[in-house]
Design an enzyme around this catalytic site. Structure first.
Site, PDB file in Angstrom:
ATOM      1  CD  GLU A 253       9.333 -44.654 -24.644  1.00 17.35           C
ATOM      2  OE1 GLU A 253       8.600 -44.970 -25.607  1.00 17.35           O
ATOM      3  OE2 GLU A 253       9.238 -45.150 -23.520  1.00 17.35           O
ATOM      4  CB  CYS A 287       6.036 -47.717 -26.162  1.00 23.73           C
ATOM      5  SG  CYS A 287       7.531 -48.060 -25.208  1.00 23.73           S
TER       6      CYS A 287
END
Length: 486
Positions: A253, A287
């Site tokens: 990720e 993120c």
């Protein structure tokens, strides 16, 4: 008072074999918050030894016993929210609201993993041969190498280990150099207190200059059977290469270059509130943060005026002050990097709509840019700080083209009061996550979380996260004797 922590191997706090330590610095004060053990390659071997030694017994532990541990750890985490906030502020400059959000979500990730311990683990197959029972059974993979980042340390530290442990794996987690206590040691303490047996979770901390060597040694150990990593796309590429070289599955990720799209039928005031949160929560160090605000030209003037006014008023400074929204970045160097992005954009034609200027230590002003050109570094690169770009579009086609004009594909927010309109646009966005009538930052423990393109592959969360750390075994049972040709 400076905190001193060792490695956690086989349930014991142990020094690195070399005796080395490294400093963990408070980004707001510049003072040393903690010293932690600086592991070497020999300590990686010790940690994997412990994880391998604990695997068979933990895999054979009943799902109900595993569930009890995870639920107890969740309750302990909830009860220590204030302590968690102090650690996050001291290590990574996390603000109080951000820390409490981390606590709540991390505890629920533990509870979701606990529920998953008794989820179905296979299927009955239609067999080709008469009198044969076919099964597809999911089994734990073994030792998992996990990499826990600093920016949402409780959430992402727990996410790195909860699902692997829930399905019967053991874990060696390499902690971030920027938040080794919050993202790993603090959480491991809770799990140990909750009854997790020694060796099931082992924690390595290391000096920054040793990070690459430690990571490579951990992934290369033949007893490690799967890898999970959350972090930047650049480091994720390296982790992915190492995993592929050793033929090990990985969940990656990685970074994002996320858009928040404000359609012409959005409620402007709501869109402003949503976008400010989506860009500036945790000073943009998420993120999922919205780097780009794309606004329909018909409402752009009103939106931009209200948005920049709200951004200009965001309280900044001390992360321990509950009113602070824009706390320090993770380091003085990180603030300098963001300032350089702004300077570069302005030199290439952009306009500062609010903010800008020099950072104060690790605190960078909340900044909004307009007129950013394609040759500016911030146009394609992830900002990962309290700065965003506003651009306008004329119609849905242009909005989609602008949103998709990136190598990343993590998340997107689409602000609209018309659900069918929002879903039609969402269907054309190339991201792993999209939120209609909301901004880009959201995470729920039962939902599939991950990206596409350079934002990584594989999924954390819910049954997808459990499946990522199991392997499928085909098992048959013949209920009568077979006939063989010879």
């Amino acid at each position: 008072m400076t905190v001193h922590r060792k490695l956690l191997i086989n349930g014991e706090d142990v020094a690195a074999l070399s005796g080395r330590t490294t400093e963990d610095v408070n980004p707001y004060t510049g003072e040393v918050y903690a010293t932690v053990a600086a592991a070497g390659v020999e300590d990686v071997t010790r940690a994997v030894d412990a994880a391998e030694g604990a695997f068979e017994a933990w895999a054979a532990t009943s799902p109900f016993a595993r569930r009890r541990v995870l639920l107890a750890a969740a309750d302990l985490l909830d009860s220590r929210a204030k302590e968690a906030a102090e650690v996050m502020a001291g290590e990574a400059g996390g603000t109080v609201p951000w820390a409490f959000f981390n606590v709540a979500l991390a505890a629920n990730i533990l509870r979701e993993a606990a529920a998953g311990t008794t989820a179905p683990r296979g299927e009955v197959l239609s067999a080709q041969e008469d009198g044969v029972l076919g099964l597809a059974v999911r089994r734990p993979v073994g030792v998992v190498a996990a990499f826990a980042p600093w920016n949402a340390p409780l959430i992402l530290g727990i996410r790195a280990v909860a699902a692997p442990i829930a399905v019967g794996n053991t874990v060696v987690v390499k902690a971030s150099e920027d938040a080794p206590i919050a993202c790993a040691l603090f959480l491991a303490d809770l799990l140990r207190e909750a009854g997790l047996p020694g060796g099931v979770l082992n924690v390595l901390t290391n000096a920054r200059e040793d990070a690459a060597e430690i990571a490579e040694a951990l992934i290369a150990d033949p007893r490690v059977r799967a890898v999970n990593f959350t972090g930047s796309t650049g480091i994720g590429r390296i982790i992915g290469i190492h995993a592929a070289r050793h033929i090990k599955p990985a969940v990656l990720e990685l970074g994002g270059k996320n858009a928040i799209i404000v359609l012409d039928d959005a409620d402007v005031d709501y869109a402003v509130d949503a976008a400010v949160f989506g860009v500036f929560m945790n000073a943009g160090q998420i993120c999922m943060s919205g780097d780009r605000i794309l606004v329909h030209q018909s409402i752009a003037e009103e939106f931009t005026a209200k948005f920049t006014a709200k951004v200009a008023a965001l309280p900044a400074g001390d992360p321990s002050d509950p009113s602070t929204v824009i706390g320090p970045l993770v380091s003085v160097g990180a603030a300098r990097r963001v300032a350089d992005l702004v300077t570069d954009a302005v030199a290439k034609g952009a306009t500062i709509l609010t903010g800008g200027g020099e950072p104060q230590g690790a605190v960078h002003p909340a900044t909004v840019l307009g007129g950013v050109t394609k040759d500016a570094d911030i146009h394609h690169g992830e900002a990962f700080g309290p700065v965003c770009v506003i651009a306008t579009f004329a119609d849905d086609d242009e909005a989609v083209a602008l949103a998709n004009d990136t190598d990343h594909g993590l998340t997107c927010g689409i602000l609209t009061e018309n659900g069918t309109h929002g879903l039609a646009v969402a269907d054309r966005i190339h991201t792993g996550i999209v939120h209609v009538n909301d901004q880009s930052v959201a995470d729920e423990p039962q939902a599939p979380f991950g990206g596409t393109k350079s934002s990584g592959y594989g999924r954390f969360g819910g049954r997808w996260g459990l499946e990522a750390f199991t392997t499928t075994r085909w098992v048959t049972l013949a209920t009568k004797h077979a006939h063989y040709p010879f």
